[in-house]
Design an enzyme around this catalytic site. Structure first.
Site, PDB file in Angstrom:
ATOM      1  N   CYS A 199      43.345  48.277  11.611  1.00 52.35           N
ATOM      2  CA  CYS A 199      42.558  47.718  10.448  1.00 52.35           C
ATOM      3  C   CYS A 199      43.361  47.152   9.339  1.00 52.35           C
ATOM      4  CB  CYS A 199      41.329  48.731   9.990  1.00 52.35           C
ATOM      5  SG  CYS A 199      40.323  47.963   8.618  1.00 52.35           S
ATOM      6  N   ASN A 200      43.130  45.883   9.076  1.00 51.82           N
ATOM      7  CA  ASN A 200      43.885  45.310   7.852  1.00 51.82           C
ATOM      8  C   ASN A 200      43.630  45.888   6.442  1.00 51.82           C
ATOM      9  OD1 ASN A 200      45.573  42.658   8.719  1.00 51.82           O
ATOM     10  ND2 ASN A 200      43.719  42.685  10.084  1.00 51.82           N
ATOM     11  N   THR A 201      42.249  45.984   6.390  1.00 50.65           N
ATOM     12  CA  THR A 201      41.750  46.576   5.103  1.00 50.65           C
ATOM     13  C   THR A 201      42.383  47.987   4.817  1.00 50.65           C
ATOM     14  OG1 THR A 201      39.796  45.315   5.586  1.00 50.65           O
ATOM     15  CG2 THR A 201      39.584  47.021   3.823  1.00 50.65           C
ATOM     16  N   TYR A 223      34.487  48.484   6.542  1.00 52.08           N
ATOM     17  CA  TYR A 223      35.326  48.843   5.678  1.00 52.08           C
ATOM     18  C   TYR A 223      35.601  47.786   4.359  1.00 52.08           C
ATOM     19  CZ  TYR A 223      37.115  53.326   7.970  1.00 52.08           C
ATOM     20  OH  TYR A 223      37.319  54.169   8.667  1.00 52.08           O
ATOM     21  N   GLY A 224      35.447  46.806   4.881  1.00 52.84           N
ATOM     22  CA  GLY A 224      35.677  45.447   4.117  1.00 52.84           C
ATOM     23  C   GLY A 224      35.299  45.562   2.624  1.00 52.84           C
ATOM     24  N   ASP A 246      40.408  51.886  14.169  1.00 52.06           N
ATOM     25  CA  ASP A 246      39.959  50.788  13.387  1.00 52.06           C
ATOM     26  C   ASP A 246      38.699  51.245  12.800  1.00 52.06           C
ATOM     27  OD1 ASP A 246      39.778  47.991  12.364  1.00 52.06           O
ATOM     28  OD2 ASP A 246      38.237  47.679  13.644  1.00 52.06           O
ATOM     29  N   SER A 247      38.099  50.320  11.772  1.00 53.95           N
ATOM     30  CA  SER A 247      36.784  50.672  11.014  1.00 53.95           C
ATOM     31  C   SER A 247      35.860  50.492  12.104  1.00 53.95           C
ATOM     32  CB  SER A 247      36.558  49.738   9.805  1.00 53.95           C
ATOM     33  OG  SER A 247      36.909  48.428  10.301  1.00 53.95           O
ATOM     34  N   CYS A 275      42.212  39.723   9.662  1.00 58.75           N
ATOM     35  CA  CYS A 275      41.274  40.701   9.652  1.00 58.75           C
ATOM     36  C   CYS A 275      40.906  40.679  11.433  1.00 58.75           C
ATOM     37  CB  CYS A 275      39.886  40.074   9.234  1.00 58.75           C
ATOM     38  SG  CYS A 275      38.460  41.039   9.551  1.00 58.75           S
ATOM     39  N   THR A 276      40.714  42.006  11.792  1.00 56.32           N
ATOM     40  CA  THR A 276      40.678  42.128  13.402  1.00 56.32           C
ATOM     41  C   THR A 276      39.620  41.512  13.964  1.00 56.32           C
ATOM     42  OG1 THR A 276      39.315  44.056  12.619  1.00 56.32           O
ATOM     43  CG2 THR A 276      41.632  44.383  13.065  1.00 56.32           C
ATOM     44  N   HIS A 277      38.578  40.934  13.325  1.00 56.95           N
ATOM     45  CA  HIS A 277      37.656  40.265  14.117  1.00 56.95           C
ATOM     46  C   HIS A 277      38.039  38.761  14.208  1.00 56.95           C
ATOM     47  CE1 HIS A 277      35.238  43.700  13.190  1.00 56.95           C
ATOM     48  NE2 HIS A 277      34.038  43.395  13.634  1.00 56.95           N
TER      49      HIS A 277
HETATM   50  N1  DGL Z   1      38.777  45.914  10.656  1.00 54.98           N
HETATM   51  C1  DGL Z   1      38.767  45.292   9.518  1.00 54.98           C
HETATM   52  C2  DGL Z   1      39.797  44.523   9.029  1.00 54.98           C
HETATM   53  O1  DGL Z   1      40.653  44.082   9.697  1.00 54.98           O
HETATM   54  C3  DGL Z   1      37.445  44.166   9.411  1.00 54.98           C
HETATM   55  C4  DGL Z   1      36.009  44.911   9.580  1.00 54.98           C
HETATM   56  C5  DGL Z   1      36.049  45.819   8.323  1.00 54.98           C
HETATM   57  O2  DGL Z   1      35.415  45.261   7.300  1.00 54.98           O
HETATM   58  O3  DGL Z   1      36.035  46.858   8.155  1.00 54.98           O
HETATM   59  O4  DGL Z   1      40.296  44.379   7.889  1.00 54.98           O
END
Ligand code: DGL
Length: 280
Positions: A72-74, A41-42, A9-10, A203-205
């Protein structure tokens, strides 16, 4: 020889996905990599997200890992397809990368990913909200991929700028509550009188503040758990591809591209697990 699955993940957010995967597959070792040095990464450009994501995956493959979950979704929305089609076949043709977008689209449509002919789809209409980073929303990947398969499922997107940082900084719950409530109000405002059936936190958070989304959304709106859906999808994948599985014991290892000393405050991401990050 052990055969850990890589989860990357980011930054720290992918730990929510790791938690669900480790629970679903207690004997499977996992190797976590957070790109804390370059994440989040967002708000990064597409070119940066592609470059950083490829580098993370290459690092994991270079360590002997053969299956990577891009948590990571992004990155899944923006870079994964290109990596799978353009990079993987020429570099690691026997390795596999799975993202978080495909399992979510399958869960939303009830269809296998390959069933992408809308003429075939009899999926009934529903309105589903997704809360995500600016880049994920801009990519349009979720509504696009759902529409291809289930045209009557409408995906309403809401970007949540600042929420990743606020969660990482452990902002006071009241402040987080206000932020989440304002994003929920914005999403509801897009519906113009239509009913919202379900949402997912893309988003993972955001699963870390799922209770605040629950409180801010109208009663009866289902919240789909992305970590659980990804874990179920991985479990099914390993049943179909046992060559990537390993039941040697559920050892978890944590690596970062950043400074491990700066990562001592992450218990909330994976409660009950000692997060002993090492530099990679
Ligand atoms: N892991 C990112 C996501 O799921 C969130 C954090 C980021 O912006 O990198 O989109």
């Amino acid at each position: 020889m052990t055969n850990p699955i890589g989860i990357c993940d980011s930054g720290s957010g992918g730990l929510t996905v790791l938690g669900a995967c480790a629970k679903a597959l207690p004997d499977q070792p996992f190797f976590y990599l957070g790109d804390h040095n370059r994440g989040p990464y967002g708000n990064r450009s597409e070119a940066e997200i592609l470059k950083f994501t490829t580098a993370m995956i290459e690092t994991l493959f270079g360590r002997g890992i053969r299956l990577v979950i891009l948590a990571c979704n992004t990155a899944s929305a923006i870079a994964l397809r290109e990596i799978q089609e353009e990079w993987l076949p020429g570099h690691y043709p026997d390795h596999r990368i799975l993202g978080v977008l495909v399992p979510m689209v399958e869960a939303l449509t009830g269809l296998d990913w390959d069933r992408n002919n809308p003429g075939l789809s009899s999926v009934p209409s529903k309105n589903v909200g997704v809360f995500a980073t600016h880049s994920t929303v801009e990519s349009g990947a979720y509504p696009h991929q759902v529409r291809l398969r289930a045209p009557k499922v409408q995906v309403i997107q809401q970007a949540c700028p600042g929420l990743v940082g606020a969660i990482e900084e452990n902002l006071a719950e009241d402040d987080l509550r206000d932020m989440v409530a304002s994003f929920c109000t914005k999403l509801m405002g897009q519906l113009i009188g239509e009913r919202l059936d379900a949402v997912f936190l893309g988003c993972t958070h955001y699963p870390l503040v799922e209770n605040l989304f629950r409180d801010a959304l109208p009663a009866g709106v289902e919240i789909l758990s992305q970590p659980d859906i990804v874990a179920a999808s991985l479990t099914a994948y390993l049943t179909r591809h046992p060559e990537f599985a390993d039941n040697s014991g559920g050892k978890l290892e944590f690596f970062t591209t950043g400074d491990p000393a700066a990562l001592s405050h992450l218990e909330q991401f994976l409660p009950g697990t000692k997060l002993d990050f090492k530099t990679l």
